[in-house]
Design a protein around this motif. Structure first.
Motif, PDB file in Angstrom:
ATOM      1  N   LYS A   1     -10.252   5.432  -7.288  1.00  0.00           N
ATOM      2  CA  LYS A   1     -11.144   6.143  -6.385  1.00  0.00           C
ATOM      3  C   LYS A   1     -11.337   7.574  -6.857  1.00  0.00           C
ATOM      4  O   LYS A   1     -10.604   8.065  -7.720  1.00  0.00           O
ATOM      5  CB  LYS A   1     -10.679   6.089  -4.942  1.00  0.00           C
ATOM      6  CG  LYS A   1      -9.444   6.900  -4.587  1.00  0.00           C
ATOM      7  CD  LYS A   1      -9.326   6.892  -3.073  1.00  0.00           C
ATOM      8  CE  LYS A   1      -8.058   7.086  -2.430  1.00  0.00           C
ATOM      9  NZ  LYS A   1      -7.961   7.095  -1.031  1.00  0.00           N
TER      10      LYS A   1
ATOM     11  N   GLN B   1       0.847  -1.185   0.000  1.00  0.00           N
ATOM     12  CA  GLN B   1       0.000   0.000   0.000  1.00  0.00           C
ATOM     13  C   GLN B   1       0.887   1.241   0.000  1.00  0.00           C
ATOM     14  O   GLN B   1       1.993   1.227   0.538  1.00  0.00           O
ATOM     15  CB  GLN B   1      -0.889   0.036   1.234  1.00  0.00           C
ATOM     16  CG  GLN B   1      -1.973  -1.025   1.236  1.00  0.00           C
ATOM     17  CD  GLN B   1      -2.845  -0.898   2.472  1.00  0.00           C
ATOM     18  OE1 GLN B   1      -2.349  -0.959   3.586  1.00  0.00           O
ATOM     19  NE2 GLN B   1      -4.136  -0.723   2.257  1.00  0.00           N
TER      20      GLN B   1
ATOM     21  N   MET C   1      -3.557   3.309  -0.937  1.00  0.00           N
ATOM     22  CA  MET C   1      -4.036   2.661  -2.164  1.00  0.00           C
ATOM     23  C   MET C   1      -3.056   1.556  -2.556  1.00  0.00           C
ATOM     24  O   MET C   1      -1.878   1.590  -2.198  1.00  0.00           O
ATOM     25  CB  MET C   1      -4.157   3.678  -3.312  1.00  0.00           C
ATOM     26  CG  MET C   1      -5.297   4.666  -3.145  1.00  0.00           C
ATOM     27  SD  MET C   1      -5.437   5.815  -4.548  1.00  0.00           S
ATOM     28  CE  MET C   1      -6.137   4.730  -5.810  1.00  0.00           C
ATOM     29  N   LYS C   2      -3.569   0.590  -3.306  1.00  0.00           N
ATOM     30  CA  LYS C   2      -2.747  -0.493  -3.855  1.00  0.00           C
ATOM     31  C   LYS C   2      -2.784  -0.395  -5.373  1.00  0.00           C
ATOM     32  O   LYS C   2      -3.761   0.129  -5.934  1.00  0.00           O
ATOM     33  CB  LYS C   2      -3.322  -1.855  -3.436  1.00  0.00           C
ATOM     34  CG  LYS C   2      -3.326  -2.084  -1.956  1.00  0.00           C
ATOM     35  CD  LYS C   2      -3.981  -3.422  -1.637  1.00  0.00           C
ATOM     36  CE  LYS C   2      -4.689  -3.297  -0.309  1.00  0.00           C
ATOM     37  NZ  LYS C   2      -5.913  -4.015  -0.202  1.00  0.00           N
TER      38      LYS C   2
ATOM     39  N   ASP D   1      -5.990   0.015  -7.709  1.00  0.00           N
ATOM     40  CA  ASP D   1      -7.108   0.678  -7.024  1.00  0.00           C
ATOM     41  C   ASP D   1      -7.520   1.937  -7.778  1.00  0.00           C
ATOM     42  O   ASP D   1      -6.682   2.655  -8.332  1.00  0.00           O
ATOM     43  CB  ASP D   1      -6.724   1.087  -5.593  1.00  0.00           C
ATOM     44  CG  ASP D   1      -6.701  -0.067  -4.607  1.00  0.00           C
ATOM     45  OD1 ASP D   1      -7.072  -1.193  -4.992  1.00  0.00           O
ATOM     46  OD2 ASP D   1      -6.304   0.176  -3.445  1.00  0.00           O
TER      47      ASP D   1
ATOM     48  N   GLU E   1      -6.428   6.422 -10.600  1.00  0.00           N
ATOM     49  CA  GLU E   1      -6.111   4.999 -10.597  1.00  0.00           C
ATOM     50  C   GLU E   1      -4.626   4.869 -10.290  1.00  0.00           C
ATOM     51  O   GLU E   1      -3.791   5.464 -10.985  1.00  0.00           O
ATOM     52  CB  GLU E   1      -6.392   4.356 -11.952  1.00  0.00           C
ATOM     53  CG  GLU E   1      -5.990   2.900 -12.010  1.00  0.00           C
ATOM     54  CD  GLU E   1      -6.156   2.267 -13.382  1.00  0.00           C
ATOM     55  OE1 GLU E   1      -5.855   1.077 -13.517  1.00  0.00           O
ATOM     56  OE2 GLU E   1      -6.569   2.977 -14.335  1.00  0.00           O
TER      57      GLU E   1
END
Length: 142
Positions: free
Chosen positions: A59, A3, A53-54, A57, A137
């Protein structure tokens, strides 16, 4: 899976828009944006928005004015003598100009108004005073 944490260099694709839906920037068709988290390379809300975030991911970040480019500042609006404008430059309201300060630093201003003796220049960032929305992203942690 790793992460994002402060100090990581990350690569993200993004689509930035205003609250009315108007796009102001996007990485579409370009390489992802690369920056080091916490290094002040991007606005505060974008920087903190990628934490945890990974890769892969996605958002949406809703970034308030204070974590974007800040509020508009009256101190960044100035009257400039028309006599100092080159005669061959046809200025108009909304026109972007470049100026330099006594230290030689170049900065952008926008013509806000034109009077008989002065023009009013706005040196605020074009997105100052705007809350911003980014769809992001995380492509990779480098």
């Amino acid at each position: 899976m790793q992460q994002v944490k402060t100090g990581d260099t990350v690569r993200v694709h993004y689509h930035g828009r205003l609250q009315n839906g108007q796009t102001f920037d996007s990485s579409e068709g370009r390489d992802p944006l690369e920056f080091t988290v916490g290094a002040g390379m991007v606005i505060k809300g974008f920087d903190s928005g990628v934490l945890d975030m990974k890769p892969g991911d996605k958002k949406t970040l809703n970034i308030p004015v204070e974590e974007a480019y800040g509020p508009k500042s009256d101190e960044m609006i100035m009257d400039y003598p028309k006599a100092n404008i080159p005669a061959d430059l046809n200025i108009s309201v909304g026109m972007d100009l470049q100026m330099s300060n006594p230290q030689g630093q170049v900065f952008q201003v926008k013509v806000a108004a034109i009077g008989s003796e002065f023009i009013t220049l706005d040196a605020n960032h074009p997105l100052a005073g705007e809350p911003l929305i980014f769809d992001i992203e995380l492509v990779e942690i480098v």
